[in-house]
Design an enzyme around this catalytic site. Structure first.
Site, PDB file in Angstrom:
ATOM      1  N   CYS A   1     -12.188  -1.000   1.593  1.00 12.12           N
ATOM      2  CA  CYS A   1     -10.771  -0.864   1.274  1.00 12.12           C
ATOM      3  C   CYS A   1     -10.443   0.501   0.677  1.00 12.12           C
ATOM      4  CB  CYS A   1     -10.346  -1.973   0.328  1.00 12.12           C
ATOM      5  SG  CYS A   1     -11.183  -3.524   0.697  1.00 12.12           S
TER       6      CYS A   1
ATOM      7  N   HIS B   1      -1.179  -3.965   1.896  1.00 15.95           N
ATOM      8  CA  HIS B   1      -2.540  -3.426   1.843  1.00 15.95           C
ATOM      9  C   HIS B   1      -3.148  -3.302   3.253  1.00 15.95           C
ATOM     10  CE1 HIS B   1      -6.515  -2.493   0.584  1.00 15.95           C
ATOM     11  NE2 HIS B   1      -6.998  -3.700   0.441  1.00 15.95           N
TER      12      HIS B   1
END
Ligand SMILES: [Zn+2]
Ligand SMILES: [Zn+2]
Lengths: 132, 413, 413, 132
Positions: free
Chosen positions: C92, C361
Site C-alpha cells: 500500500c 484508497h
C-alpha cells in the site's frame, strides 16, 4: 481528456470497425487510440482506419496461452496499414502448417474476430487476404 | 553524472536450475545467494550491522508464490529488518531496476552500503501457467489478448530481421551453440552440456547420428517449433534462482575490499510495450538509448569492453543486443557469429556464463546474475570460462519483455 | 544526507472513486492525473521534452488488469517514451517507493526532472477478489493461509491496543467521524458525506432516528462487523485512482515555479511482514524508524508540523500513526481525539483531505495522493478544507500492508 | 544453509508438530524456522515447540478470503508460546458469535488443523483451550 480511448476502441471493434489516433504534431498514426503521441508526445485526434495494409512480419504460434489451447497453431501478423500504423492481428485464410505460403508484403484487410477465451467472448483484431 | 562513486564489494548467486530448488521458496533462494555474497566480501561484512537498505527485483511473485510485499519479507529472511526494503519491476529486467535504485540511493548520499537482489521461483507453476505469467510483460490489450506469447513476439522480430538483412535461421544457431558451450564451463548453469553432447545422447536414443550440432538443431524432433521460425533451442529455459550484489559508496568500499569493482556507466531505456508501436522491428531502441547513456557516463566506447553479458532470452535477442550495443554494426551479427567474434576466445566475449539460453533465466534474478559473471571475470575468478587476458571492463545488458525496457551497466576494475 | 536538494514543482490526481472511472484503465487514470499535474506547474512544463524519467507505484496490476511492466506502458500513454520508467512495490506504500526512487534519482545527480506516479484500478474485480489481491501484502504462509485478511490483521492490532491502554471501540469512532467530515469538504474524495448526513439518510429509509453519529455507527445494521471489533466504517473503501507529482533538482526547479515545495526529510522503515514476528502489537516500528530518519534529515520535530497526512487504512491505523509519528505520546491518541486535536481547526490537523477512510484508497496511488494534499495545503489552495494559518511544513506517512513497510516524507514551503 | 526450513516446518506440521527457530545470539524464538534472527540478524537453530501458550490478541473474521467462504465466521488468535514465540492460529472451541467469551490471557494448546482450501487440503496452525 482521457475518457474512453480504450472503451471507444473496443466498442468500435465489436461493431467491426478499427480506430486509431493521429498525432496533430508529427502525423504518426497509432492503434489503439491514445491521448498523446508515442513518438513525439504531441496531442492526437481519433481517426477511423480503412484497415487495408501489407504484412510486415508474421509468426505461427505452436505453444499458445492457456485460453487459446484449442485454437493453436495460429498465425499472428504485424500489418502496416495504408494510414501508416502498424497493427498486430490474427492472420486468417492461410494454413498454419504451411508458413512458407505466407509472404511478407502480402496485402490484407482488417476483420473483427469474435473468439471464446475461457468463459468470455472477446473481439480481437484479425486480417485476411485482400483478394479473398 | 552521479554525484558520488558507487562500487561493488560483493556478489553471489544460487545455481540457476529447474530441479535443484524444488523444495525452496523465493525467500530461501535469496538467503542462499546472499550467503555466497557475504562470503565473497574480502574483508568480511555483517549484514544486519553494515547493510542500510535492500532493493529487490522479482517479476511475478503474485503468480508463483501468491505473495507480494517482497521487500520486507526478504529483509526478514536475510536478517536485515528494520532496514528499508522495496521491490522493483520492469519485467525481465526487474533486478536491473533494483540495481539502479541501489546505485541512485548510494550516489544520492543517503546510504553507504546497500544490498541489491533479484529472484524468481518459477517452477512452482506448470509451463503453460509460466507462459501466462510472462505474458504480463507484453501489452495485455494489443498483444496477449490477440494470442501473442513471448516466443511469438521475438519470432516477429526475427522474421523482420531475416527479411531486412537476408539472414537465416541456420545462421542464428551459432548463438545457442556458443552459449551451450559456455554453459558447459559454468557449474551454476541450468544446462551444462554442449549441444554436441546433447545431440550424441539424443542420437543414441533414437538410433540416429547427427552430422554436427546444426544438423541436430535442424533435424531432431526434440527441437520442435515453438513460434515459427523459433524452435525450442531458440528459447531460454524456465529456471529458479536468485542473485545478489553488495554496493558501497567510495567512503565505505575500502572497509570491505581493496579491489572493488567500480560502476563506470549506467543507462536505462524505454520503448513502447506493444511491438506495433515500435519505430523499428530490427533493433531495440530501448537498448540503444540505455547503451548511449551508459557509454556517455562511463566515457568509453564499445571497443573498450573486455567482456559483455547480453540478454539472450531468445536467440534473435542476442543478435539484436550485440548490434544495439555497438559491438558490431547493424546487420553484421550473422557474419560476426560465423567468425566466432563473441566466443570466450573471441575479440569480444559475449555471455561467457552461458547466457540466458544455457545459464537459465529466473526472470527477476537475471540482471544481477549477469553482474555476478562480470564480477568474476573482472576479478579473475571465472574458472574454466575465464577470458584470456584478465578483463578490465565489463558490461551488463538486461532487457524487459520484448524490448520495452533495457538497462545497461558498465563496470571497471 | 541527500547530496542535492529535491523540489516538488507540480502535482495532480484524479478523483478517488468506485464509480467515476468504471470505463477507464489504469493507464487512462494516469493520463488524467498527469494532465492535472501539468496544469499545476506555474511556468508550464512539456512532458516529452522536460521529464527525464518516470517512477510508478502500482501494487497489483497483475490481478486487476492482467498486466505488468507498467513503467513503459505508462510512459507510452504519458507521451514520455523513450525516457526510463520502472515500477516500485511495497504494498500500500508502492507510490511512496516511487517517490523515494525519484528523490534518490534526482539527488544522485542523474536527472533534473522526473515524474513520480501511483495508480490502482481496483473496481475491475469483485470485492472478494480484491480482498484476495490485498492479502498478497501479508505473509502467505503464516497469515493468508491461516485465514487472515487485512481487516483481521488490523483488528488484532486494535485488540492489543485496547487491552494495553484500556481504550474502546467507541472512542475509536472519532477517527471516521473526523475523516468523513473532512471528506465532505474535498471534491475529489470517494465519500463526500459526513457520517451525520449518512445517518440521516439511512435513518429515514429504516424509519429510525439516530441520536448522533456514534449512535449510528454503533446501532445501524449498515455498519456490520468485518473483523471483530472492526466494522465496515472502520475500513477504507475500494477505490480507483491515480496521483502524480513532478520532482526537480535545485538547478531545475526555478524553471517551473518560483514557489516549489522543498523536500526536507525522507525516511523508509521496514518490519517483519507477519504480525507474529513483530516486537510490539501496539505500535508500528516501521513508522517509528521512518519518522526518526525523516525528522533527522529535516532537522525538525513533530511540533513543527502544520499539516499531517497519515495512513488510516483502518481506524486503528490512524491512532497508531499519530503516536508513532510523535504527534502525541504512546497511549494518548484516545484522549487527543476526544479533544479534537487533529481536526482541521485543531492543533495538528491530520488527514484534512478525508484520509484513506473518506478520500479513498486506490492502493498504489495513496502515497502520492497524500503528497497532493500537502501540495495544496502548503500552497494555500486547499479550498474549504484549508488549514487556518497557511501551512509552512507538512508530513506524509504511508504504510505498506499491516505495517511491514512505512515511508515518511516532510515538505516545506 | 537455507535448504528446507519451510519444507521441514510443513512436514512437521502435517505430522502434528510445531517447529521454530531459536537465535543463538539473542535467544529469540520464531515460527516458522528461518536461518537468521528477525530481531538481531544472528544465526539460529531449529527447535521443537511444546505449543502451549496464552492468547495475546484475537479477532473474528466475518469477511473471509474466497477459499474460506464456507468456514466463516472463524476466530484468529495471536498466541504467546511459553518458549517466547508469538504464533498466529485458528482458535477452536469457542463460538465466533460470542467474542466476549474469548479472553485475553487464556491458556491454549497448539493443534494442527487440516482444512480444504478450494481443491487443496492444507494443514494450518490452530489452537484450542488447554482445559479441553
Ligand atoms: Zn507525434
Ligand atoms: Zn537474535
Amino acid at each position: 481528456m482521457s475518457e474512453g480511448h480504450l472503451s471507444l476502441f473496443y466498442k468500435e471493434l465489436e461493431a467491426g470497425r478499427l480506430t486509431g489516433s493521429k498525432c496533430k504534431a508529427c502525423g504518426e498514426v497509432f492503434v489503439p487510440p491514445r491521448p498523446l503521441c508515442s513518438r513525439c508526445g504531441g496531442e492526437t485526434e481519433t481517426v477511423s482506419l480503412k484497415g487495408e495494409g501489407a504484412i510486415e512480419s508474421f509468426t505461427v504460434i505452436h505453444v499458445p496461452p492457456v485460453f487459446l489451447k484449442d485454437a493453436s497453431p495460429y498465425i499472428l501478423a504485424l500489418v502496416r496499414l495504408e494510414e501508416g500504423a502498424l497493427v498486430m492481428g490474427r492472420l486468417l485464410g492461410y494454413d498454419p502448417s504451411k508458413p512458407e505460403e505466407v509472404k511478407m508484403g502480402l496485402k490484407v484487410r482488417f476483420e473483427a474476430l469474435k473468439e471464446k477465451h475461457g468463459e468470455k467472448e472477446e473481439t480481437i483484431v484479425a486480417f485476411k487476404p485482400l483478394e479473398a | 553524472m552521479l554525484a558520488e562513486g558507487v562500487y561493488i564489494v560483493g556478489a553471489g548467486m544460487t545455481a540457476f536450475s529447474a530441479k535443484l530448488h524444488a523444495n525452496k521458496t523465493g525467500r530461501e533462494l535469496l538467503v542462499e545467494a546472499t550467503w555466497e555474497a557475504v562470503k565473497s566480501v574480502d574483508k568480511g561484512i555483517t549484514l544486519h550491522k553494515d547493510v542500510e537498505a535492500l532493493f529487490i527485483g522479482y517479476f511475478t511473485p503474485e503468480y508463483y508464490e501468491h505473495q507480494s510485499h517482497i521487500g520486507p519479507l526478504a529483509a526478514t529472511w536475510l536478517g536485515l529488518t528494520p532496514k528499508p526494503a522495496f521491490r522493483t519491476e520492469i519485467a525481465c529486467a526487474s533486478s536491473s531496476a533494483a540495481l539502479f535504485a541501489g546505485v541512485t540511493a548510494v550516489a544520492s548520499g543517503l546510504y553507504d552500503v546497500v544490498l541489491v537482489a533479484g529472484v524468481e521461483k518459477m517452477t512452482s507453476l506448470e509451463t503453460e501457467r509460466v507462459t501466462e505469467a510472462l505474458a504480463l510483460a507484453s501489452d495485455d490489450l494489443s498483444e496477449s489478448k490477440v494470442g501473442a506469447t513471448f516466443p511469438g513476439l521475438y519470432a516477429l522480430l526475427a522474421q523482420a530481421y531475416f527479411r531486412r538483412y537476408g539472414a537465416t535461421w541456420e545462421q542464428l544457431q551459432r548463438v545457442p551453440i556458443k552459449n551451450h558451450y559456455n554453459g558447459s564451463l559454468n557449474p551454476k548453469a541450468h544446462f551444462q552440456q554442449t549441444i554436441g553432447q546433447m545431440a550424441e545422447k539424443v542420437g543414441k536414443k533414437l538410433g540416429v547420428q547427427y552430422k554436427d550440432e546444426l544438423d541436430f538443431l535442424k533435424n531432431s524432433p526434440f527441437n520442435r517449433v515453438v513460434a515459427y521460425p523459433l524452435r525450442l533451442f531458440d528459447c531460454c529455459p524456465i529456471s529458479d534462482g536468485a542473485a545478489v550484489a553488495v554496493l558501497a559508496s567510495g567512503r565505505a568500499a575500502r572497509r570491505f575490499t581493496d579491489t572493488p569493482l567500480r560502476l563506470l556507466g549506467v543507462g536505462l531505456g524505454t520503448d513502447n510495450v506493444a511491438l506495433q508501436d515500435r519505430a523499428d522491428l530490427t533493433s531495440l531502441v530501448a537498448t540503444r538509448n540505455a547503451a548511449e547513456a551508459a557509454y556517455r557516463t562511463a566515457d568509453i566506447s564499445p571497443k573498450d569492453l573486455d567482456v559483455v553479458e547480453v540478454h539472450d532470452c531468445f536467440t534473435i535477442a542476442e543478435w539484436l543486443a550485440v548490434e544495439d550495443l555497438g559491438l558490431v554494426g547493424r546487420g553484421e551479427a550473422p557474419r560476426a557469429y560465423e567468425e566466432g567474434l563473441t566466443g570466450i576466445e573471441g575479440e569480444i566475449p559475449v555471455n561467457t556464463d552461458g547466457g540466458l539460453k544455457a545459464k537459465g533465466h529466473p526472470v527477476g534474478a537475471t540482471g544481477i546474475g549477469m553482474l555476478n559473471e562480470v564480477w568474476h571475470q573482472l576479478r579473475g575468478t571465472a574458472g574454466r570460462r575465464q577470458v584470456k587476458n584478465k578483463a578490465e571492463t565489463g558490461l551488463v545488458h538486461n532487457v524487459g519483455g520484448s524490448g520495452a525496457s533495457a538497462a545497461v551497466f558498465i563496470f571497471g576494475r
